[in-house]
Design a protein around this motif. Structure first.
Motif, mmCIF file in Angstrom:
data_model
loop_
_atom_site.group_PDB
_atom_site.id
_atom_site.type_symbol
_atom_site.label_atom_id
_atom_site.label_comp_id
_atom_site.label_asym_id
_atom_site.label_seq_id
_atom_site.Cartn_x
_atom_site.Cartn_y
_atom_site.Cartn_z
ATOM 1 N N VAL A 233 -10.132 -9.893 -23.471
ATOM 2 C CA VAL A 233 -9.381 -8.896 -22.721
ATOM 3 C C VAL A 233 -9.271 -9.363 -21.270
ATOM 4 C CG1 VAL A 233 -11.439 -7.522 -22.204
ATOM 5 C CG2 VAL A 233 -9.185 -6.432 -22.154
ATOM 6 N N HIS A 234 -8.132 -9.102 -20.666
ATOM 7 C CA HIS A 234 -7.921 -9.500 -19.276
ATOM 8 C C HIS A 234 -8.225 -8.331 -18.358
ATOM 9 C CE1 HIS A 234 -6.351 -10.990 -15.611
ATOM 10 N NE2 HIS A 234 -5.178 -10.374 -15.663
ATOM 11 N N ARG A 235 -9.142 -8.538 -17.390
ATOM 12 C CA ARG A 235 -9.428 -7.529 -16.376
ATOM 13 C C ARG A 235 -8.514 -7.811 -15.179
ATOM 14 N NH1 ARG A 235 -12.206 -3.694 -19.167
ATOM 15 N NH2 ARG A 235 -13.777 -4.708 -20.471
ATOM 16 N N PHE A 236 -7.303 -7.282 -15.291
ATOM 17 C CA PHE A 236 -6.366 -7.463 -14.194
ATOM 18 C C PHE A 236 -6.954 -6.871 -12.918
ATOM 19 C CE2 PHE A 236 -3.100 -5.626 -11.475
ATOM 20 C CZ PHE A 236 -2.427 -6.774 -11.112
ATOM 21 N N THR A 237 -6.856 -7.617 -11.806
ATOM 22 C CA THR A 237 -7.501 -7.224 -10.552
ATOM 23 C C THR A 237 -6.513 -7.376 -9.408
ATOM 24 O OG1 THR A 237 -9.597 -8.070 -11.434
ATOM 25 C CG2 THR A 237 -9.487 -7.650 -9.065
ATOM 26 N N ALA A 238 -6.369 -6.318 -8.617
ATOM 27 C CA ALA A 238 -5.481 -6.359 -7.451
ATOM 28 C C ALA A 238 -5.800 -5.191 -6.540
ATOM 29 C CB ALA A 238 -4.016 -6.317 -7.883
ATOM 30 N N ALA A 239 -5.282 -5.244 -5.326
ATOM 31 C CA ALA A 239 -5.431 -4.126 -4.395
ATOM 32 C C ALA A 239 -4.687 -2.900 -4.939
ATOM 33 C CB ALA A 239 -4.890 -4.508 -3.026
ATOM 34 N N PRO A 240 -5.125 -1.704 -4.576
ATOM 35 C CA PRO A 240 -4.497 -0.482 -5.119
ATOM 36 C C PRO A 240 -3.186 -0.150 -4.424
ATOM 37 C CG PRO A 240 -6.276 0.115 -3.642
ATOM 38 C CD PRO A 240 -6.311 -1.388 -3.756
ATOM 39 N N LEU A 241 -2.213 -1.049 -4.569
ATOM 40 C CA LEU A 241 -0.887 -0.819 -4.001
ATOM 41 C C LEU A 241 -0.041 0.004 -4.978
ATOM 42 C CD1 LEU A 241 0.181 -4.250 -2.475
ATOM 43 C CD2 LEU A 241 -0.301 -2.151 -1.229
ATOM 44 N N GLN A 242 0.641 0.966 -4.456
ATOM 45 C CA GLN A 242 1.591 1.731 -5.249
ATOM 46 C C GLN A 242 2.984 1.451 -4.725
ATOM 47 O OE1 GLN A 242 1.734 5.815 -4.381
ATOM 48 N NE2 GLN A 242 3.364 6.251 -5.842
ATOM 49 N N ARG A 243 3.879 1.056 -5.578
ATOM 50 C CA ARG A 243 5.255 0.863 -5.148
ATOM 51 C C ARG A 243 5.929 2.217 -4.966
ATOM 52 N NH1 ARG A 243 10.144 -3.233 -6.626
ATOM 53 N NH2 ARG A 243 11.765 -1.983 -5.627
ATOM 54 N N ARG A 244 6.347 2.482 -3.735
ATOM 55 C CA ARG A 244 7.090 3.700 -3.432
ATOM 56 C C ARG A 244 8.570 3.423 -3.232
ATOM 57 N NH1 ARG A 244 4.347 6.022 1.737
ATOM 58 N NH2 ARG A 244 6.248 7.288 1.698
#
Length: 865
Positions: free
Chosen positions: A442-453
Motif C-alpha cells: 500500500v502506498h502512504r501518499f504524503t504531502a502538505a495539507p493543501l486544499q485546492r480552492r
C-alpha cells in the motif's frame, strides 16, 4: 469517519483536496462536534499562568484555518485512532507554543560514530494514571525522525533549515496516549556522508521537551529514563547516478536507499510491551539554545509549515510479472502473492500517476529471501529515451533501490526511511529454502495539507488537462519545504520556488510557502550580497540571477499578501542583492563575470543543448542578465515605496534607466528590431527580448510590437518551461493575454506522451515532476481569467479577461477575504457577458477592450458589447 474521509477526499488523487473542519461540518457544527478542542487553548493558557514556566507568543490570535485544521485532525483521531493520522503542528500558522526556556537536553546513542550513517531507536516508557486531555511536546532531531506513540506514527520532522534556525515540531500526543503503560519511541536516521544535500547535519541527535510540568516526564535530559540503541539491521544503498547505473539524467542529490536485514531488526520495538532492558541510556550531548542566542550546536526555531498528512492509496495495475502468478486481489490488499522456495520472480506495478510518499510492503516467511524494490517515475527504452509513459513494451526500469533480507518472521511491514517518488515500482524476489509471502503493498501518499480552492473550467479540454497536471505537480512537491522535484534533488531552489510558491498561492490561497522560502533563502545570504541558489544546502551553489529572483519573490509577497512588517524586515537584504550587480557592471554597462555561474533557462539549441545560459555570455556581457537586473531595480523601487523609503525608490529607478540605455547601445540590432544576447550580435534569443519587455526598455506600444516579433520569429532561440513564466506575466501586463496559446505548445506536447506531472526540461527530460514547469495553472487564472491585484496587499483587484481562442471560462482566485470568481462567455464578435463575484470588503475594476467597470463586493452582471 476516517474511512469515509479518505474515500471522499483521496480517491481522486490528482486533486489532493484536503479539507478543514469548517468545510466538513460548517463552523458551528464543528464546534458542537468537539467543544473541548475549541477550549484547549484557554485551558493551557490558564495552566501556563499557574506554573509560570512557559511563555507563548500572543502576537496574533490563531486564524480560523488553524483552529479548523486542528479540530478536523482531532475529530478524525477520536473517530478512528487506528488509522494513525499524523498530528497537526500547533505552531502553524502562528506561534502559540514558542519555548523561551529549554530544560531538556540534546541526546544521542552511546557507541556510534555520531556523524556517520546510523539508524537509531529511542524509547521512553512511562505510566499514566488516566488518559490525558492534552500532552503537548516539542520534538526535533538531526538528521530526521519519525515519532511513534504506543506504536502509532504520530509526527515526522524536523522541517528542514540550517544550524542557526533548526526547527522543532510542537504537537499534542494525547490522542495516542492511554491510561496505564505508554511508550514514546523515535526512529532517528543519519544518512551519513551521502545524505540529502538539503540536510545540514552536525551529528546524530534527538530531543523532546514537554510544554508544561505535567509533560516534563518525557524530557530528554542527562540521566533521564530515555534509552537508545542503534538498529544494526540498516545499511545504506548508494545511488549510482554519475554513470547512469541506477538513475538516468544526471545529478542525484537526495538520500540513499535502505538495506535492511531482518535478522538484526528488533521485533515490535515501538510497542509498550517491548523489553528494552538491554538498551543503554541515551547519551547527553549538550544544552539547547534558541535562534538568536549563542550555542554550541543547533539554535532552535519553531516549525513554520504545517505537518504533512498521509493517506493509504492503492496501485492501479500489475503491468508485468515473471516467475510467479500474481493473485488477482493482491494490489487491492485482498489476496497475498506467494513466491515458492528456490525461485526468482518480479512484479512491475503501475500507480498510473507520479506520486510521493512512503510505500509499505507487508511480507512474511521466506527466511533468507532477498526482496529488492525499485522506484521510478518512468520506464526507459533501450536508448534511454522515455516515449509514451503509458507504453511498457520493450522498456525497462532504473531507479532508487531498497533491499530487504527476510528472516522468516510471521509478519513485517517495511516502509523506507525517506520519501520515495515513483509511478512504477518493481518488486524483485529471490527466495532460499522457504516460500515468501507478499501480503500487501500500500502506498502512504504524503504531502502538505493543501486544499485546492481555485477553479478553472473552459471549453478547451487540453487546457483543463494541463491545469490538472500542473496542480498535481505542485501539490506532490509541497512537503515540509518546497521541493524542486519529487525524485532527483528534492531541494528548495530559488527559481523553482518562485514558481512553486505562487502556484500554491493561486490554487489554495496559502502564502506560507512563499513566506518560508523568502525567509530561508535570506538565511543563506553571502557577504557579497548574493544568496545561494538553493537552501537549506550543505554545499554552496551561487547563481546571481537567483538573487534577483529572490527580490521578485518579495515583490510578489508585497502584492498578494497584506503584511507590510514582513516585507520591511528585508530592506537591507534588497540593498545587498542590488549592490553586487551594481559593483559588477563593466564599462559598457553590462553585467560582468558571475560568482559561480548564471542561470537563465535550460537551452534546447542543438549546439549547446542543456546549457543554462548562452555559452558566449557565460562569463559576462549577457543582455538577458543585465536586463534582468534592470527589471529587478523597477521591482525594488516599488518595494521601497511600499515600505516608506522614497529616496531608495528614486535611486533604483534612475539606475534602471541608465542600465536600459547601456543595453540599447550595446545589444540593440536596428535591422532586426531585436536585442542580441551579447554585443557581438551573433546570437538572438527570445529570452533576451522578453526580459527587455519586463524591464520596460521601450514604451508600452513598442513593448507590444517587440512581444509580437518574439512570438512570431522562428529563428530565435526559444525558451523552455521555466522562463515562460515571464511570457505569461508580460502578456497580462500588456493586455495581450489573447496570445497565450502561442506559448502553450511545450505543455500541449506532454499530453500525447501521457505525462501526469510537468517535467524539468523539453529537449532532455530528467525529472518528471518539477514544479517550475507548473505556471500554466497560474496563467489560466491570472492571464486568461485576468484576475490580478491592483495594488500592494491585494487591497483591490483588476479583472481583465483575455479568452483568446476560448469561448467560455469559469475561474476563481482564493483571496484572503474570500473567493474572487468570474463566469464569462464571448458575446458576438467582440463582446463578453457573464458575472463577477467579489468577496465583501474588496473593490475592483473589470476591464474589457480598455473600458473600465467599477466593481464592489458581491455578484455583478457583466454585459459588454
Amino acid at each position: 469517519m476516517i474511512g469515509q474521509f479518505q474515500m471522499m477526499h483521496f480517491r481522486n488523487a490528482e486533486h489532493l483536496q484536503f479539507i478543514t473542519a469548517d468545510r466538513v461540518f460548517g463552523k458551528r457544527r464543528a464546534k458542537e462536534q468537539l467543544p473541548a478542542a475549541y477550549d484547549e487553548r484557554s485551558r493551557l493558557r490558564q495552566e501556563e499562568e499557574k506554573t509560570g514556566k512557559r511563555k507563548r507568543s500572543m502576537e496574533s490570535k490563531p486564524c480560523a484555518m488553524k483552529t479548523c485544521l486542528f479540530v478536523l485532525c482531532m475529530y478524525l483521531l477520536a473517530a478512528g485512532e487506528a488509522a494513525g493520522q499524523l498530528l497537526p503542528e500547533l505552531n502553524y500558522p502562528q506561534v502559540q507554543y514558542g519555548v523561551t526556556r529549554w530544560d531538556a537536553k540534546w541526546v544521542t546513542c552511546d557507541g556510534i560514530a555520531e556523524a556517520d550513517y546510523a539508524v537509531v531507536m529511542f524509547r521512553r516508557a512511562f505510566t499514566l494514571p488516566e488518559k490525558p486531555a492534552h500532552f503537548v511536546v516539542h520534538v526535533s532531531a538531526d538528521n530526521r525522525y519519525k515519532l511513534y506513540v504506543n506504536g502509532t506514527l504520530a509526527v515526522m520532522g524536523p522541517q528542514g533549515s540550517d544550524w542557526r534556525h533548526w526547527r522543532y515540531e510542537t504537537v499534542d500526543l494525547a490522542p495516542y496516549l492511554q491510561a496505564g503503560d505508554n511508550v514514546i519511541t523515535a526512529e532517528v536516521v543519519n544518512w551519513g556522508p551521502d545524505r540529502f544535500f538539503g540536510i545540514m547535519s552536525i551529528r546524530t541527535a534527538f530531543m523532546m521537551q514537554g510544554e508544561t510540568q505535567a509533560e516534563s516526564l518525557v524530557n530528554t535530559t542527562a540521566g533521564s529514563p530515555w534509552k537508545a540503541c542503534r538498529n544494526e539491521a540498516y545499511r545504506p544503498v548508494p545511488v549510482n547516478w554519475i554513470y547512469g547505473v541506477d538513475v538516468v539524467g544526471g545529478f542525484y542529490a537526495t538520500n540513499p536507499g535502505d538495506s535492511i536485514t531482518l535478522a538484526a531488526y528488533p521485533q515490535d520495538w515501538t510497542s509498550p510491551s517491548f523489553d528494552d532492558s538491554a538498551w543503554l541510556p541515551a547519551k547527553w550531548i549538550w544544552n539547547i539554545s534558541n535562534e538568536g542566542e549563542g550555542g554550541f550546536f543547533w539554535l532552535m526555531k519553531p516549525r513554520t509549515t504545517p505537518q504533512v498528512v498521509q493517506s493509504a492509496q492503492r496501485f492501479r495495475r500489475v503491468m508485468r510479472s515473471e516467475g510467479v502468478p500474481v493473485a488477482p486481489g493482491f494490489i487491492r490488499g485482498e489476496q497475498p502473492t506467494v513466491i515458492p522456495p528456490h525461485s526468482k520472480a518480479f512484479l512491475l506495478l503501475d500507480y498510473e500517476t507520479v506520486t510521493l510518499g512512503f510505500p509499505e510492503l507487508t511480507l512474511s516467511g521466506g527466511k533468507e529471501a532477498v526482496v529488492t524494490l525499485r522506484y521510478a517515475e518512468n520506464l526507459y527504452n533501450p536508448d534511454r529515451s522515455k516515449g509514451d509513459r503509458n507504453e511498457i513494451a520493450g522498456k525497462h526500469i532504473r531507479g532508487v533501490r531498497d533491499v530487504i533480507v527476510s528472516d522468516g518472521r510471521p509478519e513485517f511491514r517495511f516502509s523506507p526511511t525517506w520519501y520515495r517518488a515513483f509511478r512504477f515500482v518493481q518488486i524483485e524476489v529471490e527466495t532460499a529454502g522457504e516460500a515468501l509471502v507478499l501480503r500487501d503493498y500500500v502506498h502512504r501518499f504524503t504531502a502538505a495539507p493543501l486544499q485546492r480552492r481555485a477553479v478553472f473550467e473552459c471549453d478547451n479540454a487540453d487546457y483543463e488537462k494541463i491545469d490538472g497536471i500542473c496542480w498535481r505537480t505542485a501539490a506532490i512537491c509541497t512537503q515540509d519545504n518546497l521541493m524542486s522535484d519529487a525524485y532527483y534533488e528534492q531541494m528548495m531552489y530559488v527559481g523553482d520556488s518562485w514558481v512553486h510558491a505562487m502556484v500554491n498561492l493561486y490554487m489554495s490561497g496559502e502564502s506560507i510557502w512563499l513566506r518560508n522560502a523568502i525567509e530561508q533563502f535570506d538565511f543563506s545570504r553571502m557577504p557579497d550580497g548574493n544568496i545561494t541558489a538553493c537552501y537549506p544546502l550543505k554545499s554552496t551553489f551561487i547563481t546571481p540571477t537567483f538573487s534577483l529572483v529572490w527580490v521578485a519573490m518579495l515583490y510578489d509577497f508585497m502584492m498578494y499578501c497584506d503584511d507590510r512588517t514582513f516585507v520591511k524586515q528585508y530592506v537591507q537584504s534588497i540593498r545587498s542583492t542590488l549592490y553586487w550587480f551594481e559593483n559588477n557592471l563593466q564599462e559598457n554597462g553590462l553585467v560582468g563575470k558571475p560568482v559561480d555561474g548564471y542561470f537563465v533557462d535550460w537551452y534546447d539549441d542543438a549546439d549547446f543543448a542543456g546549457a543554462g545560459i548562452y555559452p558566449g555570455a557565460a562569463k559576462g556581457n549577457s543582455a538577458t542578465v543585465t536586463l534582468h537586473y534592470a527589471a529587478t531595480l523597477r521591482l525594488a523601487a516599488d518595494l521601497f515605496d511600499y515600505i516608506g523609503l522614497p529616496e531608495d525608490a528614486t535611486t533604483c529607478r534612475r539606475k534602471a534607466e541608465k542600465v536600459k540605455i547601456d543595453v540599447i547601445a550595446a545589444c540593440w540590432d536596428a535591422g532586426r528590431q531585436l536585442f542580441a544576447e551579447t554585443p557581438d550580435k551573433r546570437f538572438f534569443d527570445e529570452r533576451t527580448n522578453i526580459m527587455a519587455i519586463a524591464a520596460q526598455v521601450f514604451d508600452r506600444e513598442e513593448q507590444k510590437k517587440l512581444l509580437a516579433r518574439c512570438l512570431d520569429d522562428t529563428t530565435l532561440s526559444k525558451p523552455t518551461y521555466y522562463f515562460r513564466r515571464r511570457h505569461f506575466n508580460e502578456m497580462r501586463r500588456l493586455g495581450e493575454g489573447r496570445q497565450l496559446d502561442k506559448v502553450m505548445d511545450v505543455w500541449k506536447n506532454l499530453l500525447p506522451l501521457h505525462l501526469t506531472t510537468t517535467p524539468e526540461r523539453v529537449g532532455k527530460p530528467r525529472s518528471e515532476c518539477h514544479p517550475w514547469s507548473a505556471w500554466p495553472a497560474v496563467a489560466f487564472v491570472h492571464v486568461t481569467a485576468g484576475i490580478a491585484p491592483a495594488e500592494p496587499g491585494y487591497k483591490s483587484v483588476n479583472i481583465e479577461p483575455a479568452l483568446g481562442t476560448l469561448k467560455y471560462i469559469k475561474a476563481s482566485y482564493p483571496h484572503y477575504l474570500g473567493d474572487i470568481t468570474v463566469d464569462l462567455k464571448k458575446k458576438g464578435a467582440n463582446g463578453i457577458e457573464g458575472s463577477v463575484l467579489l468577496p465583501p470588503g474588496l473593490k475592483g475594476t473589470f476591464i474589457w477592450r480598455g473600458q473600465p467597470i467599477s466593481l464592489t463586493g458581491g455578484e455583478q452582471k457583466i454585459d459588454c458589447p
